[in-house]
Design a protein around this motif. Structure first.
Motif, mmCIF file in Angstrom:
data_model
loop_
_atom_site.group_PDB
_atom_site.id
_atom_site.type_symbol
_atom_site.label_atom_id
_atom_site.label_comp_id
_atom_site.label_asym_id
_atom_site.label_seq_id
_atom_site.Cartn_x
_atom_site.Cartn_y
_atom_site.Cartn_z
ATOM 1 N N GLU A 78 -10.674 -0.685 5.244
ATOM 2 C CA GLU A 78 -10.130 -2.062 4.782
ATOM 3 C C GLU A 78 -10.914 -3.036 5.433
ATOM 4 O O GLU A 78 -11.772 -4.396 4.807
ATOM 5 C CB GLU A 78 -8.866 -1.797 4.011
ATOM 6 C CG GLU A 78 -9.269 -1.566 2.348
ATOM 7 C CD GLU A 78 -8.113 -1.988 1.936
ATOM 8 O OE1 GLU A 78 -8.202 -2.842 0.794
ATOM 9 O OE2 GLU A 78 -6.743 -0.798 1.734
ATOM 10 N N LYS A 118 -1.355 -6.464 2.657
ATOM 11 C CA LYS A 118 -0.129 -5.018 2.590
ATOM 12 C C LYS A 118 1.328 -5.210 3.345
ATOM 13 O O LYS A 118 1.473 -4.328 3.314
ATOM 14 C CB LYS A 118 -1.271 -4.250 4.051
ATOM 15 C CG LYS A 118 -2.350 -4.374 3.882
ATOM 16 C CD LYS A 118 -3.013 -3.090 2.317
ATOM 17 C CE LYS A 118 -4.129 -3.174 2.491
ATOM 18 N NZ LYS A 118 -4.396 -2.143 1.302
ATOM 19 N N ASN A 138 -4.552 1.013 7.589
ATOM 20 C CA ASN A 138 -5.828 0.268 6.687
ATOM 21 C C ASN A 138 -6.877 0.278 7.420
ATOM 22 O O ASN A 138 -8.006 -0.827 6.653
ATOM 23 C CB ASN A 138 -5.118 -0.690 5.977
ATOM 24 C CG ASN A 138 -3.753 0.382 4.939
ATOM 25 O OD1 ASN A 138 -3.697 0.350 4.035
ATOM 26 N ND2 ASN A 138 -2.309 -0.271 5.586
#
Length: 515
Positions: A500, A352, A497
């Motif tokens: 995830e 990321k 995120n």
């Protein structure tokens, strides 16, 4: 226009080449009769088992629209004189220059040869044939069309081979990187299929290893076509039982099996290792293609084996690092799979953060060693149920330098990164951490990433001395500690995120329960 001599044709022979649902043919002419006769002559005509699909355009504008919406076309039959004396030639220029279409074959047809002399047109325009309408009998039209489609098919084969070779070259540069063996193998096998013109086939390689303990494993090294995406164990691959049985049969009998609808090549690289190549065939292979498959696989089997051994070494190194990390966590009464979760959470956070694939791989290998220094901390401190006093806390803080000093001896990248993580993962963004009180970007990025992953998993995990935190409390904690304890950019990546990261923890937790 001369009357066309129509007669019954024998069906075109079917060969093993590029297979399309249909061969698109564009007829461009301002005379309706020309369209009708051309369609009548070519009706029912097939090439290599695929029919011709005819499209009609009555001027350059209609032809351009069809090419933009209905292509690709194998062949364009274009009249020279339509809405203008050079409308057909202008269409050719548009195709070749504006559209950069150099694959479609072009046959110019004219009933007024004087307006566009044949020699001048062929010299100045990128066309493939020039015919006077009066000379195009049924036979000549049919042979011209089939010849043009054959040429188009060969161009597609060359283009596919070029793209396949490009993929092999690109994959070749990646084969020394962890986890790239399947990618390289699949690219090579796809290129082989293209070179052999086996468009509808699927290909699959399995490797069998018999170790010194007589344990056998079957691993998918490469897969294409219907089997694309298959990796890992043969037993876990979703192959039809008859296919698995054939592969097992080839291994057991230690021989190549060639039948009408499949090819299984058996190859031994040494007494303990062998491979089977399975090819699912749309039709029986010609003998020379079977020979090419056997030659290819006998040569490439050794290369696959060498690459597989290299990947196995990397996997063993990774597994040993995990075991060391597990041992340290167990000594400090942490849950054994904490280091495995930190490893994958660190990899995801590095992804990321836009880090390279190499960085992602290295941090996954190195982050399990973040608490290696606890090996030098007395068990009385590690196992103390209550709060540590000031002297005990000062001893506990030494684990970061102990781990860093141990790993400082390593000369490899994983060791160097592990040293930085072990030494600095307790540094804080505002400079209040230890052991050196580094601040902000003075702290190595790998240590900042591992710190976020370590704390995120620790808070979400149940321990002997605490329950797992609710997700909302974890979010509140990271928000409150952003720019204080943690790199604010990494906190933003984690929280934006969050689903995830939570799903990744759950997937690893499932693996824990299966062991």
């Amino acid at each position: 226009m001369k009357k066309l001599n129509l007669f019954r044709r024998k069906p075109a022979a079917k060969t093993h080449n590029i297979l399309l649902k249909s061969w698109n043919i564009l007829i461009v002419d301002d005379e309706h009769l020309v369209h009708e006769v051309t369609q009548m002559v070519l009706a029912g005509l097939q090439f290599e088992g695929s029919p011709l699909k005819l499209f009609s355009a009555y001027n350059g504008a209609e032809a351009r629209k069809l090419m933009e919406t209905q292509g690709p076309f194998a062949l364009a039959l274009i009249d020279v004189v339509m809405e203008s004396d050079h409308a057909g030639l202008e269409l050719v220029e548009w195709m070749r220059l504006n559209r950069q279409n150099h694959s479609t074959r072009i046959i110019l047809r004219t009933g007024q040869a004087g307006i566009a002399p044949e020699e001048e047109v062929i010299r100045n325009y990128d066309i493939n044939d020039y015919k006077n309408k009066t000379e195009l009998t049924s036979t000549k039209l049919t042979t011209s069309v089939l010849s043009a489609i054959r040429s188009y098919r060969d161009i597609l084969t060359i283009e596919k081979s070029r793209e396949g070779l490009k993929r092999v070259i690109q994959a070749s540069s990646e084969i020394l990187k962890p986890g790239r063996l399947n990618e390289f193998g699949s690219a090579v096998l796809e290129q082989l299929l293209t070179l052999l013109s086996i468009e509808a086939s699927s290909i699959y390689i399995s490797n069998q290893e018999i170790n010194i303990y007589s344990e056998t494993s079957h691993t998918v090294l490469a897969a294409t076509g219907d089997f694309s995406g298959y990796t890992g164990s043969l037993e876990e691959a979703q192959l039809a039982p008859p296919i698995k049985a054939l592969i097992q049969k080839s291994f057991k009998k230690r021989k190549t099996i060639i039948e009408e609808d499949h090819f299984l090549g058996y190859y031994e690289t040494d007494t303990n290792n062998s491979s089977v190549l399975y090819v699912q065939l749309p039709q029986q292979l010609e003998p020379f293609k079977s020979n090419l498959l056997e030659i290819f696989c006998s040569q490439v089997a050794l290369a696959f084996e060498n690459l597989r051994v290299k990947e196995e070494v990397l996997e063993v190194q990774s597994e040993l690092l995990m075991i060391i990390g597990d041992a340290i966590e167990m000594r400090s009464k942490e849950t054994g799979f904490h280091v495995r979760r930190v490893s994958e959470l660190s990899r995801l956070l590095a992804t990321k953060a836009g880090k390279s694939i190499a960085f992602q791989d290295y941090i996954a290998f190195a982050s399990p060693l973040h608490d290696l220094g606890k090996i030098g901390i007395p068990e009385t401190i590690l196992e103390k149920p209550g709060t540590l006093d000031i002297n005990e806390w000062n001893i506990m803080k030494k684990h970061s330098d102990i781990g860093g000093d141990l790993l400082q001896r390593c000369k490899r990248t994983v060791g160097k990164m592990g040293e930085r993580i072990a030494r600095y993962h307790h540094e804080n963004w505002d400079g209040s951490g230890y052991p050196e009180g580094l601040k902000g970007e003075e702290i190595p990025i790998e240590a900042r990433i591992a710190a976020v992953a370590d704390v995120f998993d620790a808070l979400a995990s149940e321990r002997s001395y605490k329950k797992a935190w609710p997700l909302s409390d974890i979010v509140d904690y990271f928000e409150s500690q952003s720019s204080i304890k943690f790199d604010p950019s990494l906190v933003t990546l984690l929280l934006s995120n969050l689903e995830e990261f939570v799903d990744l923890r759950k997937s690893i937790h499932k693996q824990e329960n299966m062991r």
